[in-house]
Motif scaffolding. Structure first.
Motif, PDB file in Angstrom:
ATOM      1  N   GLY A  13       0.819  -1.222   0.000  1.00  0.00           N
ATOM      2  CA  GLY A  13       0.000   0.000   0.000  1.00  0.00           C
ATOM      3  C   GLY A  13       0.846   1.262   0.000  1.00  0.00           C
ATOM      4  N   ASN A  76       0.941   0.303  -4.343  1.00  0.00           N
ATOM      5  CA  ASN A  76      -0.475   0.237  -3.946  1.00  0.00           C
ATOM      6  C   ASN A  76      -1.400  -0.168  -5.099  1.00  0.00           C
ATOM      7  N   THR A 115      -4.086  -4.129   1.987  1.00  0.00           N
ATOM      8  CA  THR A 115      -3.145  -5.208   2.325  1.00  0.00           C
ATOM      9  C   THR A 115      -3.809  -6.235   3.243  1.00  0.00           C
ATOM     10  N   THR A 135      -1.116   2.911   8.401  1.00  0.00           N
ATOM     11  CA  THR A 135      -1.674   3.927   7.506  1.00  0.00           C
ATOM     12  C   THR A 135      -1.739   5.261   8.233  1.00  0.00           C
ATOM     13  N   SER A 250      -5.507   0.377 -10.533  1.00  0.00           N
ATOM     14  CA  SER A 250      -5.398   0.199  -9.082  1.00  0.00           C
ATOM     15  C   SER A 250      -6.640  -0.498  -8.541  1.00  0.00           C
TER      16      SER A 250
END
Ligand code: F6P
Length: 373
Positions: A13, A76, A115, A135, A250
């Motif tokens: 990520g 990511n 993830t 994060t 993505s």
């Protein structure tokens, strides 16, 4: 002689300050306490898919505690269930076969919700995985903190402190746009720490009339500047999300951004003061982690190493009531933790007169009345 424990490690990520502190902690504790071998995958799940590995020694991870980013690299976009470089093909079975061919006893995946969701599915298919919550957005379920968040809040708070003085000098309305995706944690915490007048977050739909009322109310009491923090995922009433770009390759294609400028344009047509917008962007993810994030990352890393050494897989390390624990990955996968209105930080902000741009939540205050009382 018993086989040496062999553990894989990847960072997935978007990057966050503290990733290197986790890499250091996982590697050192696995080597020192469990005599294990650590295999790093480069660029997150991309390295697992494209078979790029690097053995991590004690020396490799020395001196990286304070460094931002990740020495392993990250990505990511790489999702083994929908691999963008092969037309969205599902390569999960190959990934698991590769991990087995390496003789891995387990894999530690450091990352955010993407993830953890991938890890949960791979674990269900038989890959032994432990997750570590990372994060800056602080939006993972079942943990009250993710590492990276405290650093992002410090960076935004410093920006607010600096913008305060220039806003005051020029009597301007200063809008500061933060990251955070669909959650308002960064804006909320930095807004409280930096004494913002308005904190606008995705959890509460913003009433523009209320924002204008707060700005004009301050002007009427001689406070001719206003500081507004707005999270990138915030919507103005009746308005849409501000999407900065869409990345078709993505798994989570939407990149938010630009709501600060939307608010600026709206305000400029309604108030006399000048309005300026600062979009902080990726600066919130860069540089050295705060002491809090270093400690959290180190604690998460060694706890993850312990879980692996005990063979406890399918779990994510978590912080609950200030203590290290772990929760099933399934509890975290495909979910997002939002700011609840009853959050003590929201309530504290309201108590000191901060507005969330929602009339029902605003505590009305007249400083002249208070002075007379
Ligand atoms: O999840 C972390 C984060 O920085 C979000 O706050 C932001 O919306 C997103 O990642 C930005 O992603 P990218 O690095 O792909 O621009």
């Amino acid at each position: 002689m018993a086989k040496r424990l062999r553990v894989g490690l990847l960072t997935g990520g978007g990057d966050a300050p503290g990733l290197n502190a986790v890499i250091r902690s996982v590697t050192k504790s696995l080597i020192l306490r469990h005599d294990a071998e650590v295999i790093g995958f480069e660029d997150g799940f991309l390295g697992l898919i494209t078979q790029r590995i690097r053995q991590l020694s004690y020396e490799d991870v020395s001196g990286i505690l304070t460094r931002g980013g990740t020495i392993l690299g990250t990505n990511n976009k790489a999702n083994p269930f929908k691999f963008y470089k092969r037309g969205g093909a599902d390569v999960s079975a190959q990934v698991i076969a590769y991990a087995r061919s390496l003789g891995l006893d387990g894999l530690i995946a450091v990352g955010g919700d993407g993830t953890m969701s991938i890890s949960n599915r791979l674990h269900e298919m038989g890959l032994p995985i432990v997750g570590v919550p990372k994060t800056i957005d602080n939006d993972l379920m079942a943990t009250e903190r993710t590492f990276g968040f405290d650093t992002a809040v410090s960076i935004v708070t410093e920006a607010l402190d600096r913008l305060h003085t220039t806003a005051q000098s020029h009597q301007r309305v200063m809008i500061v746009e933060t990251m955070g995706r669909y959650a308002g944690w960064i804006a909320l915490h930095a807004g409280v720490a930096g004494g913002a007048d308005l904190i606008l977050i995705p959890e509460f739909e913003v009433d523009l009339d209320e924002v204008v009322r707060v700005v004009k109310n301050r002007e009427s009491f001689g406070r001719s500047f206003t500081i507004i923090v707005i999270a990138e995922g915030t919507r103005l009433q009746g308005g849409a999300l501000s999407v900065e770009r869409t990345l078709d390759d993505s798994p989570d294609p939407i990149r938010l951004g630009g709501i600060g400028r939307v608010l600026q344009v709206e305000l400029e047509s309604r108030i006399k003061s000048e309005v300026r917008t600062t979009i902080l962007g990726h600066v919130q993810r860069g540089g050295t982690p705060t002491p809090y994030d270093r400690i959290l990352a180190t604690s998460f890393g060694s706890y993850a190493a312990d879980l692996v050494s005990r063979g406890e897989y399918g779990r994510m390390v978590a912080l609950q009531s200030g203590r290290m624990t772990s929760v099933p990955l399934a509890e975290v996968a495909d979910r997002v933790r939002l700011v609840p209105v009853e959050s003590s930080t929201v309530q504290a902000a309201l108590a000191v007169g901060t507005s969330f741009g929602v009339p029902e939540l605003t505590v009305r205050f007249d400083p002249s009345q208070a002075a007379e009382a």
